[in-house]
Each structure stands twice: as C-alpha cells, then as structure tokens.
Design a protein around this motif. Sequence first.
Motif, mmCIF file in Angstrom:
data_model
loop_
_atom_site.group_PDB
_atom_site.id
_atom_site.type_symbol
_atom_site.label_atom_id
_atom_site.label_comp_id
_atom_site.label_asym_id
_atom_site.label_seq_id
_atom_site.Cartn_x
_atom_site.Cartn_y
_atom_site.Cartn_z
ATOM 1 N N ALA A 52 0.813 -1.225 0.000
ATOM 2 C CA ALA A 52 0.000 0.000 0.000
ATOM 3 C C ALA A 52 0.848 1.279 0.000
ATOM 4 O O ALA A 52 0.523 2.255 0.662
ATOM 5 N N GLU A 53 1.921 1.270 -0.786
ATOM 6 C CA GLU A 53 2.835 2.421 -0.839
ATOM 7 C C GLU A 53 2.455 3.443 -1.909
ATOM 8 O O GLU A 53 2.739 4.624 -1.760
ATOM 9 N N PHE A 54 1.800 3.015 -2.987
ATOM 10 C CA PHE A 54 1.621 3.881 -4.150
ATOM 11 C C PHE A 54 0.168 4.203 -4.453
ATOM 12 O O PHE A 54 -0.730 3.403 -4.214
ATOM 13 N N ASP A 55 -0.040 5.376 -5.046
ATOM 14 C CA ASP A 55 -1.347 5.767 -5.568
ATOM 15 C C ASP A 55 -1.544 5.212 -6.979
ATOM 16 O O ASP A 55 -2.663 4.910 -7.376
ATOM 17 N N VAL A 56 -0.463 5.129 -7.739
ATOM 18 C CA VAL A 56 -0.518 4.672 -9.130
ATOM 19 C C VAL A 56 0.681 3.775 -9.407
ATOM 20 O O VAL A 56 1.800 4.067 -8.984
ATOM 21 N N VAL A 57 0.436 2.685 -10.136
ATOM 22 C CA VAL A 57 1.504 1.849 -10.684
ATOM 23 C C VAL A 57 1.308 1.852 -12.196
ATOM 24 O O VAL A 57 0.219 1.530 -12.689
ATOM 25 N N LEU A 58 2.337 2.248 -12.934
ATOM 26 C CA LEU A 58 2.308 2.275 -14.392
ATOM 27 C C LEU A 58 3.227 1.191 -14.928
ATOM 28 O O LEU A 58 4.402 1.119 -14.540
ATOM 29 N N MET A 59 2.685 0.344 -15.782
ATOM 30 C CA MET A 59 3.481 -0.674 -16.480
ATOM 31 C C MET A 59 3.351 -0.393 -17.967
ATOM 32 O O MET A 59 2.301 -0.642 -18.560
ATOM 33 N N SER A 60 4.394 0.136 -18.550
ATOM 34 C CA SER A 60 4.374 0.453 -19.965
ATOM 35 C C SER A 60 5.337 -0.472 -20.700
ATOM 36 O O SER A 60 6.525 -0.529 -20.371
ATOM 37 N N TYR A 61 4.808 -1.196 -21.664
ATOM 38 C CA TYR A 61 5.569 -2.136 -22.495
ATOM 39 C C TYR A 61 6.228 -3.246 -21.672
ATOM 40 O O TYR A 61 7.286 -3.745 -22.034
ATOM 41 N N ASN A 77 1.425 -8.155 -7.672
ATOM 42 C CA ASN A 77 2.377 -7.290 -6.968
ATOM 43 C C ASN A 77 1.920 -5.834 -7.021
ATOM 44 O O ASN A 77 2.057 -5.096 -6.039
ATOM 45 N N ALA A 78 1.393 -5.420 -8.156
ATOM 46 C CA ALA A 78 0.879 -4.049 -8.269
ATOM 47 C C ALA A 78 -0.280 -3.843 -7.296
ATOM 48 O O ALA A 78 -0.355 -2.813 -6.620
ATOM 49 N N PHE A 79 -1.171 -4.824 -7.214
ATOM 50 C CA PHE A 79 -2.308 -4.732 -6.293
ATOM 51 C C PHE A 79 -1.817 -4.560 -4.859
ATOM 52 O O PHE A 79 -2.309 -3.702 -4.125
ATOM 53 N N LYS A 80 -0.834 -5.366 -4.465
ATOM 54 C CA LYS A 80 -0.260 -5.255 -3.107
ATOM 55 C C LYS A 80 0.376 -3.895 -2.878
ATOM 56 O O LYS A 80 0.274 -3.334 -1.790
ATOM 57 N N ALA A 81 1.045 -3.368 -3.879
ATOM 58 C CA ALA A 81 1.790 -2.119 -3.728
ATOM 59 C C ALA A 81 0.887 -0.884 -3.721
ATOM 60 O O ALA A 81 1.309 0.182 -3.284
ATOM 61 N N MET A 131 -5.624 -9.163 -14.554
ATOM 62 C CA MET A 131 -5.783 -8.142 -13.512
ATOM 63 C C MET A 131 -6.759 -8.650 -12.447
ATOM 64 O O MET A 131 -6.511 -8.501 -11.250
ATOM 65 N N ALA A 132 -7.867 -9.243 -12.905
ATOM 66 C CA ALA A 132 -8.864 -9.774 -11.973
ATOM 67 C C ALA A 132 -8.261 -10.879 -11.107
ATOM 68 O O ALA A 132 -8.500 -10.922 -9.900
ATOM 69 N N ALA A 133 -7.460 -11.733 -11.704
ATOM 70 C CA ALA A 133 -6.805 -12.798 -10.932
ATOM 71 C C ALA A 133 -5.841 -12.217 -9.907
ATOM 72 O O ALA A 133 -5.593 -12.829 -8.866
ATOM 73 N N GLY A 134 -5.330 -11.015 -10.178
ATOM 74 C CA GLY A 134 -4.415 -10.347 -9.255
ATOM 75 C C GLY A 134 -5.119 -9.563 -8.158
ATOM 76 O O GLY A 134 -4.465 -8.971 -7.303
ATOM 77 N N GLY A 135 -6.457 -9.513 -8.190
ATOM 78 C CA GLY A 135 -7.194 -8.846 -7.124
ATOM 79 C C GLY A 135 -8.063 -7.685 -7.565
ATOM 80 O O GLY A 135 -8.857 -7.172 -6.782
ATOM 81 N N PHE A 136 -7.919 -7.242 -8.795
ATOM 82 C CA PHE A 136 -8.691 -6.096 -9.283
ATOM 83 C C PHE A 136 -10.083 -6.535 -9.726
ATOM 84 O O PHE A 136 -10.287 -7.680 -10.120
#
Length: 159
Positions: A52-61, A77-81, A131-136
């Motif tokens: 829960a450190e970030f407001d936004v995680v961007l994964m480009s390419y 990992n993005a969901f956790k972060a 994404m859904a499998a990751g928690g979204f």
Amino acid sequence: GKNPGLTSKVLELPEVCATGNGIKATQKQAVQDAVSFVELDATSPDWPVSDAEFDVVLMSYISGSVPEAIIGSLYANAFKALKPKGKLIVHDFMVNDSLDGPPLGALWALQHVTVNADGLGLCPKEVISRMAAGGFDASKCETMEMIKGLTKVIIANKN
C-alpha cells in the motif's frame, strides 16, 4: 512546482536506473528529491516496496515483454503495492478483443515473439482477466486506445 509533494519511484532494470540517475543528477534539487530509482527484474516474485505504498503503478511495455506465466504475479504485486483506491495502468501493444486487428498492433506484438516466445498475445480481455486474478475488479477496468492502431491502455482500480 505544480504538484508539491509528488514523488516517483521507478522500478527498472539496472541499466535504466543508472541512466535515470545520471539524468536526475543534472536536474534541480526538487526533482532529485522527488524521483528515485530502484533496481528490479520484473520477473522477480517480490518487489522491493512496502504494501500500500503507491497511488498509481504504471506498467508500460512490460506485459508483452515477459513470459505469460509472469503477468499474473506482476499484476498481483501491483495490487499489493497500491493504496486503497489506487490505479494500475497497463500500456502496451495490443490487438482488439476480436483478434482481427489493428494491423500495426498485431505486427508489433508478432515481433515480440522473437524475443519473448513464451509471452501472451495481448488484447484487453486477456489483460483484464489477469488483472482480476491479481485482485482487481474486472467490471471496473477501463480500456482506451493510446497510440491509434498500435497501443492500448487499461486502467484497473483497487477498491
């Protein structure tokens, strides 16, 4: 500046971090204080960040550049972060869900096969399912075209 208190932590390959730090060193102190680089191999199962450190995680390419088996853990990992209400933004070369184009997106994705034979052919429904499998929540994901006929952006929200 325009956004006081805004910070950016870039998780990247060592070579990119070294280049980024070199560029950062030439910037104003406020920029140097606001931007940090942390070395990360995207295929690593754990990220060197707090929950829960970030407001936004961007994964480009990234999604099209790693083996298919890794994509789910990237999104988890993005969901956790992410903080509650945080956003995961995925940008990459993608074809339409119908898999019939656009031609340039398909050609770029095809050339990735030469360096990532175990990758996933990206289309919005495949990205969103992972994404859904990751928690979204898949029902709240938004898809839009970024570079016409070539790339798409998918935004997932953490509840």
